[in-house]
Scaffold this motif. Structure first.
Motif, mmCIF file in Angstrom:
data_model
loop_
_atom_site.group_PDB
_atom_site.id
_atom_site.type_symbol
_atom_site.label_atom_id
_atom_site.label_comp_id
_atom_site.label_asym_id
_atom_site.label_seq_id
_atom_site.Cartn_x
_atom_site.Cartn_y
_atom_site.Cartn_z
ATOM 1 N N MET A 113 0.810 -1.266 0.076
ATOM 2 C CA MET A 113 0.077 0.162 -0.136
ATOM 3 C C MET A 113 0.934 1.264 0.061
ATOM 4 S SD MET A 113 -2.716 1.238 2.868
ATOM 5 C CE MET A 113 -3.602 -0.162 2.824
ATOM 6 N N THR A 114 0.621 1.944 -0.901
ATOM 7 C CA THR A 114 1.464 3.402 -0.838
ATOM 8 C C THR A 114 0.937 4.224 0.263
ATOM 9 O OG1 THR A 114 0.016 4.711 -2.315
ATOM 10 C CG2 THR A 114 1.525 3.027 -3.328
ATOM 11 N N GLN A 115 1.612 5.476 0.334
ATOM 12 C CA GLN A 115 1.120 6.148 1.415
ATOM 13 C C GLN A 115 -0.093 7.032 1.102
ATOM 14 O OE1 GLN A 115 2.571 5.346 4.240
ATOM 15 N NE2 GLN A 115 2.627 7.728 4.764
ATOM 16 N N LEU A 116 -0.237 7.050 -0.296
ATOM 17 C CA LEU A 116 -1.305 7.929 -0.820
ATOM 18 C C LEU A 116 -2.800 7.036 -0.907
ATOM 19 C CD1 LEU A 116 -2.318 10.665 -2.013
ATOM 20 C CD2 LEU A 116 -1.820 9.672 -4.208
ATOM 21 N N ASP A 117 -2.517 5.704 -0.916
ATOM 22 C CA ASP A 117 -3.727 4.759 -0.436
ATOM 23 C C ASP A 117 -3.955 4.794 0.921
ATOM 24 O OD1 ASP A 117 -3.788 3.974 -3.297
ATOM 25 O OD2 ASP A 117 -2.085 2.332 -2.909
ATOM 26 N N PHE A 118 -3.043 4.710 1.740
ATOM 27 C CA PHE A 118 -3.170 4.671 3.145
ATOM 28 C C PHE A 118 -4.140 6.081 3.599
ATOM 29 C CE2 PHE A 118 -1.295 6.755 7.176
ATOM 30 C CZ PHE A 118 -1.981 5.958 7.939
ATOM 31 N N LEU A 119 -3.645 7.109 2.987
ATOM 32 C CA LEU A 119 -4.609 8.387 3.479
ATOM 33 C C LEU A 119 -5.932 8.167 2.776
ATOM 34 C CD1 LEU A 119 -4.578 11.071 4.539
ATOM 35 C CD2 LEU A 119 -4.006 12.078 2.223
ATOM 36 N N SER A 120 -6.049 7.882 1.701
ATOM 37 C CA SER A 120 -7.492 7.861 0.902
ATOM 38 C C SER A 120 -8.454 6.826 1.845
ATOM 39 C CB SER A 120 -7.363 7.123 -0.505
ATOM 40 O OG SER A 120 -6.521 8.080 -1.257
ATOM 41 N N GLU A 121 -7.562 5.333 2.164
ATOM 42 C CA GLU A 121 -8.572 4.389 2.913
ATOM 43 C C GLU A 121 -8.751 5.243 4.284
ATOM 44 O OE1 GLU A 121 -6.849 0.671 3.197
ATOM 45 O OE2 GLU A 121 -6.746 0.399 0.838
ATOM 46 N N GLU A 122 -7.910 5.686 4.839
ATOM 47 C CA GLU A 122 -8.317 6.222 6.271
ATOM 48 C C GLU A 122 -9.253 7.274 6.102
ATOM 49 O OE1 GLU A 122 -7.455 4.891 8.819
ATOM 50 O OE2 GLU A 122 -6.131 3.379 8.366
ATOM 51 N N ILE A 123 -9.277 8.213 5.238
ATOM 52 C CA ILE A 123 -10.414 9.279 4.992
ATOM 53 C C ILE A 123 -11.784 8.484 4.645
ATOM 54 C CG2 ILE A 123 -11.266 10.932 3.267
ATOM 55 C CD1 ILE A 123 -8.499 11.883 2.940
ATOM 56 N N ALA A 124 -11.813 7.434 3.958
ATOM 57 C CA ALA A 124 -12.993 6.773 3.510
ATOM 58 C C ALA A 124 -13.610 6.130 4.882
ATOM 59 C CB ALA A 124 -12.666 5.776 2.470
ATOM 60 N N LYS A 125 -12.730 5.506 5.598
ATOM 61 C CA LYS A 125 -13.186 4.832 6.780
ATOM 62 C C LYS A 125 -13.657 5.604 7.786
ATOM 63 C CE LYS A 125 -9.867 2.146 8.250
ATOM 64 N NZ LYS A 125 -8.454 1.585 8.671
#
Length: 276
Positions: free
Chosen positions: A1-13
């Motif tokens: 998982m990239t850092q951008l994916d990490f941020l996106s997933e946490e926003i959605a969560k």
């Protein structure tokens, strides 16, 4: 998982998907407004939505000139970039910043500078032969402009660009996007004259605790190994920061200081100690 994916997933969560973006704010599925300090690594530094740049895109798109044929807009972009850098330039467009930098390094064994607004003035942009400009346009993807001083341009360099491997070759951009990029450059020229230190230091009472600020750019004081925890802490306070430790967050221009109230009142704890 990239850092951008990490941020996106946490926003959605936490907040669901982003339904709308305007200015320095992201509006989510759950009705929460997030203050954006990441700003696409600077591409949204003039705000989300594009404003007049988006209008330009729509107007040119309505003409149907979306192909790879020549239009006036490539010359207009060249004129805008020349004005931005206060020097006569020839411009080449690349799919990524890395491709633009690689082109100069590969063809001439030289390095190009990456243009950045509101720096300390240590770089005289007008005298730099090769400057990479990332359009302040949040929906332009990774597109970057290589601006070559006219007196530094050689036939050998132009020919070498044409024969580079495809991933690193300059590209033809459809007229609507060229028009939007051009308007975004002019918007940036205006913003450079308008925005200054007084627009950023007003938030220091909160932000200086966690970042070292240089102009509008925020460099984390949090240790790298705790940075992901800090990203999550900020998200819980309604603040989106850069997911990359080495890419600065950006002070949101003109927002009410109240957007940082939760961050001010709920300190980030590092190893059970408040960060100082």
């Amino acid at each position: 998982m990239t850092q951008l994916d990490f941020l996106s997933e946490e926003i959605a969560k936490r907040y669901g998907t982003v339904k709308r973006a305007r200015g320095s704010f992201l509006y989510t599925e759950k009705g929460v407004r997030l203050t954006d300090l990441y700003q696409e690594g600077g591409r949204a530094i003039l705000g989300w939505g594009g404003n007049s740049a988006f209008t330009q895109f729509k107007n040119v798109l309505s003409r149907g000139i979306t192909g790879s044929f020549p239009t006036d807009f490539s010359y207009r972009l060249q004129k805008a970039v020349s004005e931005l850098l206060a020097s006569t330039r020839k411009v080449f467009v690349f799919h990524t910043k890395e491709a633009a930098l690689h082109a100069v390094r590969s063809c001439l064994s030289k390095d190009a500078c990456v243009w950045k607004p509101w720096t300390d003035g240590s770089v005289a942009w007008s005298s730099e032969d090769f400057v990479v400009v990332e359009p302040p346009l949040p929906w332009s993807g990774g597109i970057s402009i290589l601006a070559v001083r006219s007196d530094a341009l050689t036939d050998c360099f132009s020919d070498a660009l044409e024969h580079m491997d495809v991933p690193f070759r300059s590209v033809v951009v459809p007229a609507p996007l060229l028009a939007a990029m051009t308007r975004s450059v002019y918007n940036m020229i205006a913003a450079v004259q308008e925005r200054e230190e007084k627009h950023w230091f007003v938030y220091d009472s909160v932000l200086a605790k966690y970042w070292t600020r240089k102009g509008p750019y925020l460099y984390p004081k949090v240790d790298m190994d705790k940075y992901n925890d800090f990203i999550l802490h900020c998200l819980d306070q309604g603040i989106v920061i850069s997911p990359f430790y080495d890419v600065p967050s950006i002070v949101p221009f003109g927002v009410d200081r109240g957007v940082f109230t939760k961050l001010k009142n709920r300190s980030f704890l590092c190893q059970d100690k408040e960060i100082h």
